[in-house]
Write a protein that holds these residues in place. Structure first.
Motif, mmCIF file in Angstrom:
data_model
loop_
_atom_site.group_PDB
_atom_site.id
_atom_site.type_symbol
_atom_site.label_atom_id
_atom_site.label_comp_id
_atom_site.label_asym_id
_atom_site.label_seq_id
_atom_site.Cartn_x
_atom_site.Cartn_y
_atom_site.Cartn_z
ATOM 1 N N GLU A 157 0.827 -1.213 0.000
ATOM 2 C CA GLU A 157 0.000 0.000 0.000
ATOM 3 C C GLU A 157 0.854 1.252 0.000
ATOM 4 O OE1 GLU A 157 -2.985 2.437 3.059
ATOM 5 O OE2 GLU A 157 -2.155 0.478 3.623
ATOM 6 N N VAL A 158 1.879 1.297 0.846
ATOM 7 C CA VAL A 158 2.672 2.519 0.980
ATOM 8 C C VAL A 158 3.580 2.748 -0.230
ATOM 9 C CG1 VAL A 158 4.737 1.645 2.203
ATOM 10 C CG2 VAL A 158 3.856 3.948 2.680
ATOM 11 N N ILE A 159 4.018 1.675 -0.870
ATOM 12 C CA ILE A 159 4.820 1.830 -2.092
ATOM 13 C C ILE A 159 3.976 2.508 -3.180
ATOM 14 C CG2 ILE A 159 5.915 0.588 -3.988
ATOM 15 C CD1 ILE A 159 7.659 0.754 -1.564
ATOM 16 N N LYS A 160 2.735 2.088 -3.295
ATOM 17 C CA LYS A 160 1.836 2.699 -4.281
ATOM 18 C C LYS A 160 1.599 4.169 -3.950
ATOM 19 C CE LYS A 160 -0.622 -1.516 -5.634
ATOM 20 N NZ LYS A 160 -1.924 -2.243 -5.648
ATOM 21 N N LEU A 161 1.387 4.473 -2.672
ATOM 22 C CA LEU A 161 1.184 5.871 -2.267
ATOM 23 C C LEU A 161 2.426 6.704 -2.547
ATOM 24 C CD1 LEU A 161 -0.614 5.343 1.178
ATOM 25 C CD2 LEU A 161 -1.626 6.368 -0.882
ATOM 26 N N ALA A 162 3.581 6.165 -2.208
ATOM 27 C CA ALA A 162 4.825 6.903 -2.381
ATOM 28 C C ALA A 162 5.114 7.202 -3.844
ATOM 29 C CB ALA A 162 5.980 6.119 -1.767
ATOM 30 N N ASN A 163 4.799 6.263 -4.720
ATOM 31 C CA ASN A 163 5.108 6.421 -6.146
ATOM 32 C C ASN A 163 4.010 7.140 -6.929
ATOM 33 O OD1 ASN A 163 7.567 5.142 -5.821
ATOM 34 N ND2 ASN A 163 6.795 3.126 -6.428
ATOM 35 N N ASN A 164 2.930 7.474 -6.263
ATOM 36 C CA ASN A 164 1.802 8.113 -6.936
ATOM 37 C C ASN A 164 2.026 9.613 -7.095
ATOM 38 O OD1 ASN A 164 -0.727 8.446 -8.126
ATOM 39 N ND2 ASN A 164 -1.740 8.758 -6.143
ATOM 40 N N THR A 165 3.036 9.966 -7.879
ATOM 41 C CA THR A 165 3.369 11.361 -8.129
ATOM 42 C C THR A 165 4.164 11.442 -9.428
ATOM 43 O OG1 THR A 165 4.591 13.290 -7.275
ATOM 44 C CG2 THR A 165 5.427 11.120 -6.674
ATOM 45 N N ASP A 166 4.111 12.603 -10.069
ATOM 46 C CA ASP A 166 4.808 12.769 -11.338
ATOM 47 C C ASP A 166 6.294 13.028 -11.164
ATOM 48 O OD1 ASP A 166 2.483 12.456 -12.841
ATOM 49 O OD2 ASP A 166 1.990 14.597 -12.761
ATOM 50 N N VAL A 167 6.715 13.346 -9.931
ATOM 51 C CA VAL A 167 8.117 13.660 -9.688
ATOM 52 C C VAL A 167 8.773 12.548 -8.884
ATOM 53 C CG1 VAL A 167 7.781 16.151 -9.831
ATOM 54 C CG2 VAL A 167 7.511 15.003 -7.630
ATOM 55 N N GLY A 168 10.106 12.554 -8.850
ATOM 56 C CA GLY A 168 10.818 11.519 -8.107
ATOM 57 C C GLY A 168 12.246 11.942 -7.811
ATOM 58 N N LEU A 169 12.395 12.836 -6.842
ATOM 59 C CA LEU A 169 13.739 13.306 -6.506
ATOM 60 C C LEU A 169 14.352 12.453 -5.391
ATOM 61 C CD1 LEU A 169 15.890 15.379 -7.186
ATOM 62 C CD2 LEU A 169 14.859 16.930 -5.500
ATOM 63 N N ALA A 170 13.781 12.533 -4.186
ATOM 64 C CA ALA A 170 14.310 11.761 -3.065
ATOM 65 C C ALA A 170 13.181 11.031 -2.343
ATOM 66 C CB ALA A 170 15.046 12.675 -2.085
ATOM 67 N N GLY A 171 13.539 9.994 -1.611
ATOM 68 C CA GLY A 171 12.589 9.254 -0.785
ATOM 69 C C GLY A 171 13.318 8.689 0.415
ATOM 70 N N TYR A 172 12.602 8.517 1.520
ATOM 71 C CA TYR A 172 13.214 8.045 2.762
ATOM 72 C C TYR A 172 12.328 6.972 3.397
ATOM 73 C CZ TYR A 172 15.205 12.723 2.073
ATOM 74 O OH TYR A 172 15.784 13.847 1.535
ATOM 75 N N PHE A 173 12.950 6.043 4.096
ATOM 76 C CA PHE A 173 12.154 5.088 4.855
ATOM 77 C C PHE A 173 12.990 4.510 5.984
ATOM 78 C CE2 PHE A 173 14.218 2.398 1.736
ATOM 79 C CZ PHE A 173 14.508 1.222 2.425
ATOM 80 N N PHE A 174 12.272 4.027 7.019
ATOM 81 C CA PHE A 174 12.919 3.454 8.193
ATOM 82 C C PHE A 174 12.366 2.061 8.457
ATOM 83 C CE2 PHE A 174 14.397 7.639 8.563
ATOM 84 C CZ PHE A 174 15.501 7.620 9.425
ATOM 85 N N SER A 175 13.287 1.094 8.532
ATOM 86 C CA SER A 175 12.925 -0.298 8.800
ATOM 87 C C SER A 175 14.181 -1.037 9.236
ATOM 88 C CB SER A 175 12.350 -0.962 7.547
ATOM 89 O OG SER A 175 12.188 -2.357 7.746
ATOM 90 N N ARG A 176 14.022 -2.026 10.136
ATOM 91 C CA ARG A 176 15.168 -2.833 10.555
ATOM 92 C C ARG A 176 15.139 -4.217 9.915
ATOM 93 N NH1 ARG A 176 15.227 -1.155 16.964
ATOM 94 N NH2 ARG A 176 12.982 -1.234 16.632
ATOM 95 N N ASP A 177 14.228 -4.414 8.975
ATOM 96 C CA ASP A 177 14.125 -5.668 8.237
ATOM 97 C C ASP A 177 15.010 -5.548 6.992
ATOM 98 O OD1 ASP A 177 13.326 -7.600 6.289
ATOM 99 O OD2 ASP A 177 11.397 -7.822 7.277
ATOM 100 N N VAL A 178 16.097 -6.324 6.948
ATOM 101 C CA VAL A 178 17.067 -6.217 5.857
ATOM 102 C C VAL A 178 16.429 -6.482 4.497
ATOM 103 C CG1 VAL A 178 19.203 -7.135 4.877
ATOM 104 C CG2 VAL A 178 19.006 -6.798 7.351
ATOM 105 N N GLY A 179 15.582 -7.470 4.428
ATOM 106 C CA GLY A 179 14.916 -7.774 3.159
ATOM 107 C C GLY A 179 14.044 -6.621 2.709
ATOM 108 N N ARG A 180 13.314 -6.038 3.636
ATOM 109 C CA ARG A 180 12.444 -4.907 3.302
ATOM 110 C C ARG A 180 13.278 -3.701 2.854
ATOM 111 N NH1 ARG A 180 8.354 -3.619 7.761
ATOM 112 N NH2 ARG A 180 6.889 -4.762 6.437
ATOM 113 N N VAL A 181 14.405 -3.483 3.512
ATOM 114 C CA VAL A 181 15.268 -2.353 3.137
ATOM 115 C C VAL A 181 15.622 -2.427 1.656
ATOM 116 C CG1 VAL A 181 17.569 -1.365 3.411
ATOM 117 C CG2 VAL A 181 16.194 -1.894 5.430
ATOM 118 N N TRP A 182 16.032 -3.607 1.190
ATOM 119 C CA TRP A 182 16.387 -3.740 -0.221
ATOM 120 C C TRP A 182 15.164 -3.617 -1.131
ATOM 121 C CZ3 TRP A 182 20.858 -3.115 -2.361
ATOM 122 C CH2 TRP A 182 22.024 -3.337 -1.628
ATOM 123 N N ARG A 183 14.076 -4.255 -0.749
ATOM 124 C CA ARG A 183 12.862 -4.213 -1.589
ATOM 125 C C ARG A 183 12.372 -2.778 -1.777
ATOM 126 N NH1 ARG A 183 11.135 -8.343 1.808
ATOM 127 N NH2 ARG A 183 9.648 -6.925 2.831
#
Length: 529
Positions: A448-474
């Protein structure tokens, strides 16, 4: 929330009659003696250790000059509304002269050795470091950011000169093996030519050196159009470049406000200019891109952003809150890589909102030169109005104000604000606020949040916080942005490539890739060997 009423910055400004005389003599007096005296008086009022860093004229071919029209642009301190001084309202004629001067200087500057350019850039870097306090104070005076933030900017700004000095001697070519034993394929890199540099007011120093450092290191010459709100940092940089030994005509500065359309067009369409480098809004980037296409120039465009900041349930909340404070409220929210949309997973939403609000409530707003001030003003009243509109829109759609939510009447200050329960259709989710407004939206799943984050015409920077190594890469790979901060709110460094995707622009600045933007790649095939 503690608010420090912005105190007037007390400077010994000339009287109205003295200013009129100053303008008269800077434009019409043959000797200009009084003009120089008045300029010296005005410069001393900035409170710099070295008042000669303050220039009230543009720079063309090594000469400080006024506008031919005699018109000027008034520059004010956004925190106090005090008049800082004036710079020339230049136009098409001055722009053509600046381009011609840069083209002439290119014939000799482009033939200098990389080691020679390296040494001059190191001197340039050392001068910026030597004048650190003055240059930082100057940023605060014309931009409004706190002195602590201005000092960070000046160090960041100078770092580009040091980095590209070192890159200048590493513009390697290559030999490509040929199937024909009597042929040698050699690839070399050469400076592209005259470069036009157009910069914004939010980083009046760093946005110039990030481009200029690379251009000079490559062997290019430049015409710079700084923003009318913050021209003094650009002019001070040019003064230090001269002291470092950069030859006349290599750096030229055209200041303008009302003639910006014709000046911008000339800096894009003039055939002598071979590259355009711009930082600013996406709509303006599109206009300049179209103009530059008339002669198929190389372009670098760092345009608007709408950065998502995602906090997952498994995040370190202490680190996430600290990063959000820096990432959202640095420069009072007036940076292109600021977190604009903050998505927090439901399991930690209440805790994150509470702790962020507690921290923001401690902010102290006021004149950035005053002790204890954490956040300065917005650049002008129009910027305040945009934040007000975004708050009102979100609240009308169900958002709750946790902290702030209001401007300070008759000033350029907006109280740092946190909103909760911001709906997906709020204006802030589709428009870059560029102000001290943290808008929190709850989400449930990673998809859900990936779709929300990418729902824009621009794409300069993005940030996220997680301690799950697999999620960090995904998540890092799936975010449609040019730069990702994984468990950090800081991505900007001289040593890494800076730039976006989609409608956030083209090209990269900084890092080992930055100098390539200012060079042509040439193939030389040697036969008959």
């Amino acid at each position: 929330m503690r608010f420090s009423t912005p105190l007037r910055f007390c400077v010994a400004l000339p009287t109205t009659r003295q200013r009129l005389l100053f303008l008269k003599f800077t434009t019409t007096s043959p000797t200009r003696t009084l003009a120089r005296r008045m300029a010296s008086t005005q410069a001393s009022s900035f409170g710099l250790k070295d008042p000669s860093l303050i220039k009230f004229q543009g720079l063309i071919d090594g000469k400080w000059i006024d506008a031919k029209s005699g018109e000027t642009i008034l520059v004010t301190n956004p925190a106090t509304d005090e008049e800082l001084g004036t710079v020339p309202e230049m136009g098409l004629d001055e722009t053509k002269e600046a381009v011609a001067a840069a083209a002439t200087a290119f014939t000799s500057w482009s033939r200098t050795t990389a080691k020679y350019r390296h040494d001059l850039l190191i001197k340039f870097f050392q001068l910026m470091t030597q004048h650190h306090d003055d240059l930082s104070r100057l940023i605060t005076l014309e931009n409004g950011k706190t002195l602590a933030e201005a000092k960070v900017e000046n160090s960041y700004s100078a770092s580009f000169l040091e980095w590209f000095a070192e890159e200048s001697v590493r513009t390697y070519g290559e030999q490509i093996p040929s199937a024909n034993p009597s042929v040698r394929n050699v690839v070399i890199k050469q400076p592209i030519g005259v470069v036009s540099i157009l910069t914004p007011w939010n980083f009046p120093s760093a946005m110039i050196t990030r481009k200029l450092g690379a251009a000079l290191a490559a062997g290019c010459t430049a015409v710079i159009k700084p923003p009318p709100e913050t021209p003094f940092s650009a002019l001070a940089i040019a003064e230090l470049a001269d002291r470092a030994g950069i030859p006349q005509g290599v750096i030229n500065i055209v200041t303008t406000q009302k003639n910006v359309i014709e000046v911008g067009r000339e800096l894009c369409e003039n055939k002598a200019i071979k590259k355009v480098s711009f930082t600013g809004s996406t709509p303006v980037a599109k206009l300049l891109y179209g103009m530059a296409a008339s002669t198929l120039k190389k372009v670098s465009l760092e345009a608007g952003g709408n950065a998502p900041f995602i906090v997952f349930d498994d995040a370190n909340i202490d680190e996430a809150v600290e990063a959000a404070i820096f990432c959202k409220f640095r420069g009072s929210g007036q940076t292109c890589v600021c977190a604009n949309r903050i998505y927090v997973q439901s399991g930690v939403y209440a805790e994150f909102a509470s702790r962020l609000s507690e921290r923001v409530a401690e902010f102290k707003v006021g004149n950035g030169l005053e002790e204890g001030i954490t956040h300065g003003p917005l650049i002008h009243v129009k910027a305040v109005e945009k934040v007000e509109r975004h708050v009102a829109d979100a609240v009308s759609k169900g958002a709750q104000v946790l902290v702030g939510g209001k401007s300070i009447p008759n000033t350029s200050f907006f109280i740092p604000t946190v909103l909760s329960d911001v709906p997906a259709d709020a204006a802030i989710n589709s428009e870059e606020t560029f102000g001290p407004l943290a808008a929190l939206t709850k989400f449930e799943t990673e998809e859900e949040v990936i779709k929300l984050a990418n729902n824009t015409d621009v794409g300069l920077a993005g940030y996220f916080f997680s301690r799950d190594v697999g999620r960090v890469w995904r998540v890092a790979e799936r975010l449609e942005v040019g730069m990702v901060g994984a468990n950090t709110g800081l991505v900007s460094q001289a040593v890494v490539p800076f730039g976006g995707v989609k409608e956030s622009g083209l090209g990269r600045e900084g890092g080992p890739h930055g100098i390539d933007e200012y060079m042509n790649t040439k193939l030389i095939v040697f036969g008959g060997l």
